[in-house]
Design an enzyme around this catalytic site. Structure first.
Site, PDB file in Angstrom:
ATOM      1  N   PHE A  57       0.859  -1.183   0.000  1.00 28.13           N
ATOM      2  CA  PHE A  57       0.000   0.000   0.000  1.00 28.13           C
ATOM      3  C   PHE A  57       0.893   1.229   0.000  1.00 28.13           C
ATOM      4  O   PHE A  57       1.805   1.350   0.821  1.00 28.13           O
ATOM      5  CB  PHE A  57      -0.903   0.033   1.232  1.00 28.13           C
ATOM      6  CG  PHE A  57      -2.045  -0.955   1.200  1.00 28.13           C
ATOM      7  CD1 PHE A  57      -2.281  -1.761   0.091  1.00 28.13           C
ATOM      8  CD2 PHE A  57      -2.897  -1.074   2.293  1.00 28.13           C
ATOM      9  CE1 PHE A  57      -3.337  -2.658   0.068  1.00 28.13           C
ATOM     10  CE2 PHE A  57      -3.955  -1.964   2.287  1.00 28.13           C
ATOM     11  CZ  PHE A  57      -4.169  -2.764   1.175  1.00 28.13           C
ATOM     12  N   GLU A  58       0.631   2.150  -0.909  1.00 24.83           N
ATOM     13  CA  GLU A  58       1.412   3.377  -1.008  1.00 24.83           C
ATOM     14  C   GLU A  58       0.465   4.564  -1.121  1.00 24.83           C
ATOM     15  O   GLU A  58      -0.724   4.408  -1.401  1.00 24.83           O
ATOM     16  CB  GLU A  58       2.376   3.294  -2.193  1.00 24.83           C
ATOM     17  CG  GLU A  58       3.298   2.083  -2.083  1.00 24.83           C
ATOM     18  CD  GLU A  58       4.350   1.998  -3.171  1.00 24.83           C
ATOM     19  OE1 GLU A  58       4.794   3.066  -3.660  1.00 24.83           O
ATOM     20  OE2 GLU A  58       4.736   0.873  -3.531  1.00 24.83           O
ATOM     21  N   ALA A  59       0.997   5.752  -0.881  1.00 25.77           N
ATOM     22  CA  ALA A  59       0.186   6.974  -0.818  1.00 25.77           C
ATOM     23  C   ALA A  59      -0.896   6.845   0.246  1.00 25.77           C
ATOM     24  O   ALA A  59      -1.997   7.386   0.111  1.00 25.77           O
ATOM     25  CB  ALA A  59      -0.437   7.296  -2.183  1.00 25.77           C
TER      26      ALA A  59
END
Length: 384
Positions: free
Chosen positions: A181-183
């Protein structure tokens, strides 16, 4: 920082270099990551499970290195790059785990494809070789890395997402789940930690494992909005592995520079191992670099094609001892290009950090970018 006596540990200057000529063939995930990193730049020890690091390969013949034989994890990513299947079938004996990077999760907690055909050939091949597979799951939507998705999945839809991820892993016969998971919204720091704990508990109940992918950062930028959601101490308590993305230190949207400078990598590992057990941490090694025309204009360069690029333009790369990476320039079409990439010496040094820090192992990004010389350098470092 553990400098590993960098020069002393490399008994000879190793030949080889990495990357490719400029190519537009990048995975949607890599393109999303670079866009998200650019946006981020604009804004301004618990016990280890007994089986941590115990990935193994059930196949004929000896493992490719002492590191594999001794239980160090060598995780390679299988994403949507050209030549990915060819590389997998040639070099599979160099790894003992593969994260297949073809799935996203929705705000409702459903696991969905990322738009590319499911790589059933790769899955079948890996199972035939007894190599553990992790389903890599991202919070990517049509808009790229999506904080709305991670907010829902780690919060209101947590139970649904956890149940679906466990079912997904079991149905496909995977060894576990790799959450990338990014941002993530900084307000979801606790949610992300709680989600990791819930997912790990559910996976462990089924004999499965959890890899949490996290950005590379240190104490100097731990409160950056991009990094703050990742509480490494909390994640290290629940996840089996913490995969630190020690690559993309510089990307085409920024000024040219090392893609995985050793100083930057070691600062990130200093921080990660101060928060989570070193025996759970994986350091990321890129099988690529970047080719810049100028800040904001450039492209990804695969390791396997750099020798041809050097030959074509008659240039010799310079080895930068400060960051342990190669750099060179060439001119075409009236434009001067600046390249930063890895070579055998730099990859050997950076994989050697596994022993220096007592890490669980290393992670390679990604199949399709490399050649045999890359894997030789990986294992030269792991065998130190």
């Amino acid at each position: 920082m553990k400098k590993l006596l960098i020069s002393a540990c490399i008994t000879a200057v190793l030949a080889g270099c990495g990357g490719s000529e400029p190519t537009a063939q990048q995975s949607p995930r890599a393109m999303a990551r670079m866009g998200n990193l650019a946006a981020a730049r604009a804004v301004t020890s618990p016990d280890t499970p007994a089986d941590a690091g115990s990935e193994h390969v059930v196949q004929g013949g000896a493992p490719a290195s002492k590191a594999l034989a001794n239980g160090k994890m060598v995780l390679a990513y299988y994403s949507g790059y050209t030549n990915n299947y060819s590389s997998l079938t040639k070099y599979y004996a160099n790894v003992n785990a593969v994260a297949i990077d073809f799935w996203n999760i929705t705000s409702a907690g459903a696991v969905v494809g990322n738009g590319d055909p499911t790589p059933t050939n790769a899955i079948t091949f890996l199972k035939s070789k007894g190599i553990p597979i992790y389903g890599c799951i991202s919070n990517v939507s049509n808009d790229g890395w999506d904080p709305v998705i991670s907010h829902a999945v780690t919060g209101a839809k947590r139970a649904t997402a956890v149940a679906n991820l466990v079912a997904f892993a079991k149905t496909n016969g995977f060894a576990g789940i790799n959450v990338d998971f990014e941002a993530v919204d900084q307000a979801d720091r606790k949610n992300l930690s709680d989600f990791s704990a819930a997912l790990a508990t559910a996976l462990h109940a089924q004999g499965l494992k959890l890899i949490m992918t996290v950005p590379a950062f240190s104490s100097t930028d731990e409160n950056d909005p991009y990094n703050l959601p990742f509480d490494l101490a909390a994640l290290g308590k629940s996840a089996d592995y913490i995969q630190v993305m020690t690559y993309d230190e510089a990307i085409p949207d920024w000024a040219p520079g090392a893609v995985a400078g050793s100083d930057w990598m070691e600062n990130a590992l200093d921080y990660a191992t101060s928060k989570a057990p070193a025996a759970k941490v994986l350091n990321g090694i890129p099988a690529y670099g970047y080719d810049w025309v100028k800040e904001g204009e450039g492209s990804q360069l695969f390791w396997r094609n750099v020798p041809a690029l050097l030959t074509k333009y008659g240039v010799t790369p310079k080895y930068d001892n400060g960051v342990n990476a190669i750099t060179f320039n060439y001119t075409t079409g009236g434009k001067k290009h600046t390249v930063w990439n890895e070579n055998a010496q730099s990859v050997t040094m950076k994989t050697g950090l596994v022993s220096a820090y007592g890490l669980a192992g290393t992670s390679i990004y990604a199949f399709g970018m490399e050649d045999a010389s890359f894997w030789s350098a990986v294992h030269a470092g792991l065998n130190q």
